[in-house]
Design an enzyme around this catalytic site. Structure first.
Site, PDB file in Angstrom:
ATOM      1  N   LYS A  13      27.783  48.588  33.954  1.00  0.00           N
ATOM      2  CA  LYS A  13      27.107  49.683  34.667  1.00  0.00           C
ATOM      3  C   LYS A  13      27.906  50.990  34.518  1.00  0.00           C
ATOM      4  CE  LYS A  13      27.261  47.458  38.633  1.00  0.00           C
ATOM      5  NZ  LYS A  13      27.930  46.210  38.213  1.00  0.00           N
ATOM      6  N   ARG A  88      22.978  47.637  46.746  1.00  0.00           N
ATOM      7  CA  ARG A  88      23.452  46.277  46.492  1.00  0.00           C
ATOM      8  C   ARG A  88      22.918  45.278  47.498  1.00  0.00           C
ATOM      9  NH1 ARG A  88      28.451  47.844  43.788  1.00  0.00           N
ATOM     10  NH2 ARG A  88      29.495  45.993  43.022  1.00  0.00           N
ATOM     11  N   ARG A 127      39.758  42.894  31.640  1.00  0.00           N
ATOM     12  CA  ARG A 127      40.137  44.178  32.222  1.00  0.00           C
ATOM     13  C   ARG A 127      41.345  44.020  33.141  1.00  0.00           C
ATOM     14  NH1 ARG A 127      35.633  47.364  35.453  1.00  0.00           N
ATOM     15  NH2 ARG A 127      36.007  45.711  36.966  1.00  0.00           N
ATOM     16  N   ARG A 133      43.047  45.997  37.803  1.00  0.00           N
ATOM     17  CA  ARG A 133      42.238  46.364  38.985  1.00  0.00           C
ATOM     18  C   ARG A 133      42.324  45.224  40.000  1.00  0.00           C
ATOM     19  NH1 ARG A 133      36.004  48.492  38.594  1.00  0.00           N
ATOM     20  NH2 ARG A 133      35.433  47.043  40.247  1.00  0.00           N
ATOM     21  N   ARG A 144      32.639  38.350  44.231  1.00  0.00           N
ATOM     22  CA  ARG A 144      31.733  39.413  43.753  1.00  0.00           C
ATOM     23  C   ARG A 144      30.480  38.797  43.114  1.00  0.00           C
ATOM     24  NH1 ARG A 144      35.901  42.465  40.153  1.00  0.00           N
ATOM     25  NH2 ARG A 144      34.231  43.915  39.604  1.00  0.00           N
TER      26      ARG A 144
HETATM   27  P1  AP5 Z   1      32.092  48.190  33.525  1.00  0.00           P
HETATM   28  O1  AP5 Z   1      31.357  49.232  32.769  1.00  0.00           O
HETATM   29  O2  AP5 Z   1      33.142  48.624  34.497  1.00  0.00           O
HETATM   30  O3  AP5 Z   1      31.065  47.221  34.279  1.00  0.00           O
HETATM   31  P2  AP5 Z   1      30.478  47.361  35.729  1.00  0.00           P
HETATM   32  O4  AP5 Z   1      29.159  46.685  35.729  1.00  0.00           O
HETATM   33  O5  AP5 Z   1      30.519  48.791  36.185  1.00  0.00           O
HETATM   34  O6  AP5 Z   1      31.553  46.465  36.467  1.00  0.00           O
HETATM   35  P3  AP5 Z   1      32.419  46.731  37.751  1.00  0.00           P
HETATM   36  O7  AP5 Z   1      33.430  45.661  37.741  1.00  0.00           O
HETATM   37  O8  AP5 Z   1      32.924  48.125  37.873  1.00  0.00           O
HETATM   38  O9  AP5 Z   1      31.265  46.528  38.792  1.00  0.00           O
HETATM   39  P4  AP5 Z   1      31.216  46.049  40.219  1.00  0.00           P
HETATM   40  O10 AP5 Z   1      29.783  46.180  40.490  1.00  0.00           O
HETATM   41  O11 AP5 Z   1      31.807  44.732  40.535  1.00  0.00           O
HETATM   42  O12 AP5 Z   1      32.225  47.070  40.906  1.00  0.00           O
HETATM   43  P5  AP5 Z   1      32.022  48.440  41.662  1.00  0.00           P
HETATM   44  O13 AP5 Z   1      33.042  49.352  41.143  1.00  0.00           O
HETATM   45  O14 AP5 Z   1      30.615  48.890  41.681  1.00  0.00           O
HETATM   46  O15 AP5 Z   1      32.682  47.157  32.455  1.00  0.00           O
HETATM   47  C1  AP5 Z   1      33.489  46.072  32.848  1.00  0.00           C
HETATM   48  C2  AP5 Z   1      34.389  45.699  31.658  1.00  0.00           C
HETATM   49  O16 AP5 Z   1      33.572  45.239  30.579  1.00  0.00           O
HETATM   50  C3  AP5 Z   1      35.199  46.893  31.109  1.00  0.00           C
HETATM   51  O17 AP5 Z   1      36.440  46.436  30.668  1.00  0.00           O
HETATM   52  C4  AP5 Z   1      34.335  47.387  29.932  1.00  0.00           C
HETATM   53  O18 AP5 Z   1      35.092  48.019  28.947  1.00  0.00           O
HETATM   54  C5  AP5 Z   1      33.726  46.080  29.425  1.00  0.00           C
HETATM   55  N1  AP5 Z   1      32.382  46.261  28.846  1.00  0.00           N
HETATM   56  C6  AP5 Z   1      31.371  47.039  29.328  1.00  0.00           C
HETATM   57  N2  AP5 Z   1      30.277  46.920  28.547  1.00  0.00           N
HETATM   58  C7  AP5 Z   1      30.612  46.042  27.556  1.00  0.00           C
HETATM   59  C8  AP5 Z   1      29.882  45.504  26.444  1.00  0.00           C
HETATM   60  N3  AP5 Z   1      28.591  45.849  26.190  1.00  0.00           N
HETATM   61  N4  AP5 Z   1      30.508  44.625  25.636  1.00  0.00           N
HETATM   62  C9  AP5 Z   1      31.803  44.266  25.887  1.00  0.00           C
HETATM   63  N5  AP5 Z   1      32.547  44.737  26.933  1.00  0.00           N
HETATM   64  C10 AP5 Z   1      31.942  45.624  27.749  1.00  0.00           C
HETATM   65  O19 AP5 Z   1      32.386  47.992  43.154  1.00  0.00           O
HETATM   66  C11 AP5 Z   1      33.669  47.581  43.492  1.00  0.00           C
HETATM   67  C12 AP5 Z   1      33.698  47.196  44.961  1.00  0.00           C
HETATM   68  O20 AP5 Z   1      33.381  48.339  45.776  1.00  0.00           O
HETATM   69  C13 AP5 Z   1      32.685  46.141  45.400  1.00  0.00           C
HETATM   70  O21 AP5 Z   1      33.129  44.805  45.163  1.00  0.00           O
HETATM   71  C14 AP5 Z   1      32.568  46.436  46.894  1.00  0.00           C
HETATM   72  O22 AP5 Z   1      33.680  45.977  47.606  1.00  0.00           O
HETATM   73  C15 AP5 Z   1      32.601  47.966  46.894  1.00  0.00           C
HETATM   74  N6  AP5 Z   1      31.253  48.529  46.743  1.00  0.00           N
HETATM   75  C16 AP5 Z   1      30.812  49.293  45.703  1.00  0.00           C
HETATM   76  N7  AP5 Z   1      29.530  49.620  45.891  1.00  0.00           N
HETATM   77  C17 AP5 Z   1      29.158  49.041  47.044  1.00  0.00           C
HETATM   78  C18 AP5 Z   1      27.923  49.009  47.746  1.00  0.00           C
HETATM   79  N8  AP5 Z   1      26.812  49.638  47.283  1.00  0.00           N
HETATM   80  N9  AP5 Z   1      27.878  48.324  48.922  1.00  0.00           N
HETATM   81  C19 AP5 Z   1      28.967  47.695  49.414  1.00  0.00           C
HETATM   82  N10 AP5 Z   1      30.164  47.692  48.792  1.00  0.00           N
HETATM   83  C20 AP5 Z   1      30.258  48.358  47.610  1.00  0.00           C
END
Ligand code: AP5
Length: 193
Positions: A13, A88, A127, A133, A144
């Site tokens: 994402k 979410r 990662r 992280r 998660r």
């Molecule tokens: P990346 O692009 O970071 O993927 P992502 O889907 O954004 O993954 P995240 O781990 O950031 O998502 P998340 O939803 O768990 O965390 P968030 O920050 O929203 O890519 C991931 C890895 O894969 C990278 O190394 C990248 O290079 C690689 N990659 C990407 N695309 C690729 C491809 N096509 N091929 C190969 N490799 C690839 O949330 C974190 C925390 O914040 C949550 O757990 C929660 O505690 C809190 N939070 C955030 N939003 C909310 C909400 N709305 N409500 C409640 N709590 C929330």
């Protein structure tokens, strides 16, 4: 253009949102990034969110809804935005509907980046080794993924039912995912990049 990017942790994402921001000159509203910034700055929200995030659990809906509500009103979001990591939960989706109804600007499309739990786990552990992280530890990843299936999949079904959902194969190389997204956006009338 107003877009929601949904998908499990590690679906890509954040990676794809950054591409879209550059291509369409719209704002990226990433709740994860905003919360990590709050943790780093030690704000009251950050202090509340820090341990919850490290465990891979969800920050309370009211906290996240308030953050998005403020951010959506900023001048750079008026042109359009990509919501990355929000909504979410069903209550978050309902709150977003209410916010967008109020400004009379509905979502154009909801993109679902589809990846298996295995791919998600492999990417996040990769990662963790590269960046360290805190929520990329195995127990946090397990939480998660579990919460994604329990609380976010009902949001996916909600958008599927109202016809705004478009699925994208997130297991392709980054450029191919970006191309599929571009095609999906063209289908809903987004300007060509
Ligand atoms: P990346 O692009 O970071 O993927 P992502 O889907 O954004 O993954 P995240 O781990 O950031 O998502 P998340 O939803 O768990 O965390 P968030 O920050 O929203 O890519 C991931 C890895 O894969 C990278 O190394 C990248 O290079 C690689 N990659 C990407 N695309 C690729 C491809 N096509 N091929 C190969 N490799 C690839 O949330 C974190 C925390 O914040 C949550 O757990 C929660 O505690 C809190 N939070 C955030 N939003 C909310 C909400 N709305 N409500 C409640 N709590 C929330």
């Amino acid at each position: 253009m107003r877009v929601v990017l949904l998908g499990p942790p590690g679906a890509g994402k954040g990676t794809q949102a950054k591409e879209l921001v550059a291509r369409y000159e719209i704002a990226q509203l990433s709740t994860g990034d905003m919360l990590r910034a709050a943790v780093a700055a030690g704000t009251p929200i950050g202090l509340k969110a820090k341990d919850i995030m490290a465990r891979g659990e969800l920050v309370p809906d009211d906290v996240v809804v308030a953050i998005v509500g403020d951010r959506i009103e900023q001048p750079d979001a008026r042109r359009g935005f990509i919501l990355d990591g929000f909504p979410r939960t069903v209550p978050q989706a309902e709150a977003l509907d209410a916010m967008l109804d109020e400004i009379g600007k509905p979502l154009d499309v909801v993109l679902l980046l589809q990846v298996s739990d295995e791919v998600s786990l492999e990417r996040l552990l990769g990662r963790r080794a590269a960046e360290g992280r805190s929520d990329d530890a195995p127990e946090a990843i397990e939480n998660r993924l579990r919460l994604y299936h329990e609380l976010t999949e009902p949001v996916v079904e909600r958008y599927r039912a109202n016809g705004t959902l478009v699925g994208v194969d997130g297991e392709q190389p980054v450029e191919d995912v970006a191309r599929e997204i571009e095609d999906a956006l063209a289908q809903v009338g987004a300007p060509q990049a």
